[in-house]
Design an enzyme around this catalytic site. Sequence first.
Site, mmCIF file in Angstrom:
data_model
loop_
_atom_site.group_PDB
_atom_site.id
_atom_site.type_symbol
_atom_site.label_atom_id
_atom_site.label_comp_id
_atom_site.label_asym_id
_atom_site.label_seq_id
_atom_site.Cartn_x
_atom_site.Cartn_y
_atom_site.Cartn_z
ATOM 1 N N ASN A 9 0.866 -1.184 0.000
ATOM 2 C CA ASN A 9 0.000 0.000 0.000
ATOM 3 C C ASN A 9 0.903 1.234 0.000
ATOM 4 O O ASN A 9 1.482 1.578 1.025
ATOM 5 C CB ASN A 9 -0.895 -0.014 1.250
ATOM 6 C CG ASN A 9 -1.707 1.274 1.373
ATOM 7 O OD1 ASN A 9 -1.838 2.019 0.410
ATOM 8 N ND2 ASN A 9 -2.245 1.530 2.553
ATOM 9 N N TRP A 10 1.002 1.869 -1.161
ATOM 10 C CA TRP A 10 1.919 3.009 -1.291
ATOM 11 C C TRP A 10 1.333 4.320 -0.758
ATOM 12 O O TRP A 10 2.011 5.339 -0.764
ATOM 13 C CB TRP A 10 2.303 3.202 -2.758
ATOM 14 C CG TRP A 10 3.309 2.202 -3.260
ATOM 15 C CD1 TRP A 10 3.950 1.233 -2.528
ATOM 16 C CD2 TRP A 10 3.798 2.081 -4.598
ATOM 17 N NE1 TRP A 10 4.804 0.520 -3.333
ATOM 18 C CE2 TRP A 10 4.725 1.021 -4.604
ATOM 19 C CE3 TRP A 10 3.537 2.758 -5.789
ATOM 20 C CZ2 TRP A 10 5.409 0.633 -5.774
ATOM 21 C CZ3 TRP A 10 4.208 2.371 -6.949
ATOM 22 C CH2 TRP A 10 5.135 1.325 -6.932
ATOM 23 N N LYS A 11 0.074 4.311 -0.383
ATOM 24 C CA LYS A 11 -0.575 5.534 0.121
ATOM 25 C C LYS A 11 -0.344 6.683 -0.870
ATOM 26 O O LYS A 11 -0.335 6.455 -2.062
ATOM 27 C CB LYS A 11 -0.061 5.858 1.521
ATOM 28 C CG LYS A 11 -0.072 4.628 2.434
ATOM 29 C CD LYS A 11 0.155 4.950 3.860
ATOM 30 C CE LYS A 11 0.292 3.655 4.652
ATOM 31 N NZ LYS A 11 -0.007 3.805 6.047
ATOM 32 N N HIS A 95 -9.615 1.239 4.407
ATOM 33 C CA HIS A 95 -8.362 1.429 5.155
ATOM 34 C C HIS A 95 -8.614 2.419 6.289
ATOM 35 O O HIS A 95 -9.394 3.354 6.142
ATOM 36 C CB HIS A 95 -7.277 1.956 4.210
ATOM 37 C CG HIS A 95 -5.913 1.928 4.832
ATOM 38 N ND1 HIS A 95 -5.497 2.894 5.714
ATOM 39 C CD2 HIS A 95 -4.894 1.040 4.728
ATOM 40 C CE1 HIS A 95 -4.261 2.596 6.114
ATOM 41 N NE2 HIS A 95 -3.879 1.484 5.524
ATOM 42 N N GLU A 97 -7.001 4.830 7.372
ATOM 43 C CA GLU A 97 -6.756 6.244 7.035
ATOM 44 C C GLU A 97 -7.957 6.842 6.297
ATOM 45 O O GLU A 97 -8.254 8.022 6.451
ATOM 46 C CB GLU A 97 -5.452 6.367 6.223
ATOM 47 C CG GLU A 97 -4.244 6.156 7.124
ATOM 48 C CD GLU A 97 -3.003 5.614 6.447
ATOM 49 O OE1 GLU A 97 -2.938 5.623 5.214
ATOM 50 O OE2 GLU A 97 -2.104 5.159 7.180
ATOM 51 N N GLU A 168 -5.765 -4.801 10.546
ATOM 52 C CA GLU A 168 -4.760 -3.759 10.701
ATOM 53 C C GLU A 168 -5.032 -2.965 11.981
ATOM 54 O O GLU A 168 -5.805 -1.991 11.955
ATOM 55 C CB GLU A 168 -4.803 -2.806 9.511
ATOM 56 C CG GLU A 168 -4.451 -3.457 8.196
ATOM 57 C CD GLU A 168 -3.782 -2.469 7.260
ATOM 58 O OE1 GLU A 168 -2.671 -2.750 6.828
ATOM 59 O OE2 GLU A 168 -4.352 -1.395 7.004
ATOM 60 N N GLY A 174 2.292 2.288 10.760
ATOM 61 C CA GLY A 174 3.298 3.348 10.632
ATOM 62 C C GLY A 174 3.964 3.726 11.942
ATOM 63 O O GLY A 174 4.619 4.771 12.031
ATOM 64 N N SER A 214 3.113 -2.167 10.416
ATOM 65 C CA SER A 214 4.565 -2.194 10.602
ATOM 66 C C SER A 214 5.202 -3.539 10.229
ATOM 67 O O SER A 214 6.123 -4.012 10.903
ATOM 68 C CB SER A 214 4.931 -1.794 12.035
ATOM 69 O OG SER A 214 4.502 -0.463 12.289
ATOM 70 N N GLY A 235 2.697 -1.066 4.347
ATOM 71 C CA GLY A 235 2.738 0.351 4.000
ATOM 72 C C GLY A 235 4.168 0.817 3.790
ATOM 73 O O GLY A 235 4.775 0.592 2.740
ATOM 74 N N GLY A 236 4.734 1.451 4.813
ATOM 75 C CA GLY A 236 6.059 2.096 4.724
ATOM 76 C C GLY A 236 7.135 1.225 4.092
ATOM 77 O O GLY A 236 7.891 1.693 3.229
HETATM 78 C C1 PEP Z 1 -0.868 0.217 5.864
HETATM 79 O O1 PEP Z 1 -0.783 1.304 5.335
HETATM 80 O O2 PEP Z 1 -1.826 -0.508 5.572
HETATM 81 C C2 PEP Z 1 0.166 -0.197 6.809
HETATM 82 C C3 PEP Z 1 0.017 -1.340 7.416
HETATM 83 O O3 PEP Z 1 1.210 0.661 6.981
HETATM 84 P P1 PEP Z 1 2.622 0.327 7.710
HETATM 85 O O4 PEP Z 1 3.115 -0.990 7.130
HETATM 86 O O5 PEP Z 1 3.504 1.460 7.378
HETATM 87 O O6 PEP Z 1 2.336 0.186 9.175
#
Ligand code: PEP
Length: 250
Positions: A9-11, A95, A97, A168, A174, A214, A235-236
Amino acid sequence: MRKKIIAANWKMYKTPAEAEAFMYALLPRIDGHDRDEVVICPAYTALNAVVEAARGSAIGVGAQNMFWEKEGAYTGEISAGMLLALGVSHVILGHSERRTYFGETDEAVNRKLKAALSAGLLPIVCVGEKLEQRDSGQTNHVIGAQCCCAFDGIEVRNGSPAFAVAYEPIWAIGTGKTATPEMAGEAHGVIREEAARCLGKEAASRLRILYGGSVKPENTASLMAQPDIDGALVGGASLDPQSFASIVRY
Ligand code: PEP
């Protein structure tokens, strides 16, 4: 046996040129690693670049959101059909966010899930609790309610749900904090129970439940070793081709 999904997930990161450069760096690093389903979810504006770069590989391309209507006066929105026409195969729905910053409700997630399924996209529905909800013992209730609403009226054909769920925990996104295998195991159990109630036992046993929060190259193998974890939403750590390749090759 449930095939795992490793999804990036590149956001709101990466231009089309950056997305293309990422793909050309990633492809040789994961060549031959087709054990799991790999999906890249860029911003809308980079979908085409990723679809083109992924052509000829087994990599799926996902959007991070969509609207439930087919077309109409909905400024700024994008439909499932528009995504399919671009060559997109997956879509992330609900999601945290989107729920937190854009007011997305459980009802909206349910409508989007129905629209995505009837169009033929593979949705990844996100659920998860806030830190204060975990601290006050509400985790199972929160996740159960999110699933109950998301799954409402969903029909399963051939015994296999045509969507996946990502657990999640919001406090793990993050932040560098990861749910323990016990926490993830319990939450995944709640999701599967709710799926059994709404979709039937067979469908629940085939539902793929990903973990997100994470995920990094260092913790992927131990998370993926849990019998109830059917993949990762990253994500990150998915923004760098080397790091994402290490996750895919865990
Ligand atoms: C996400 O954006 O779905 C996520 C899990 O982010 P991260 O891996 O950065 O915690």
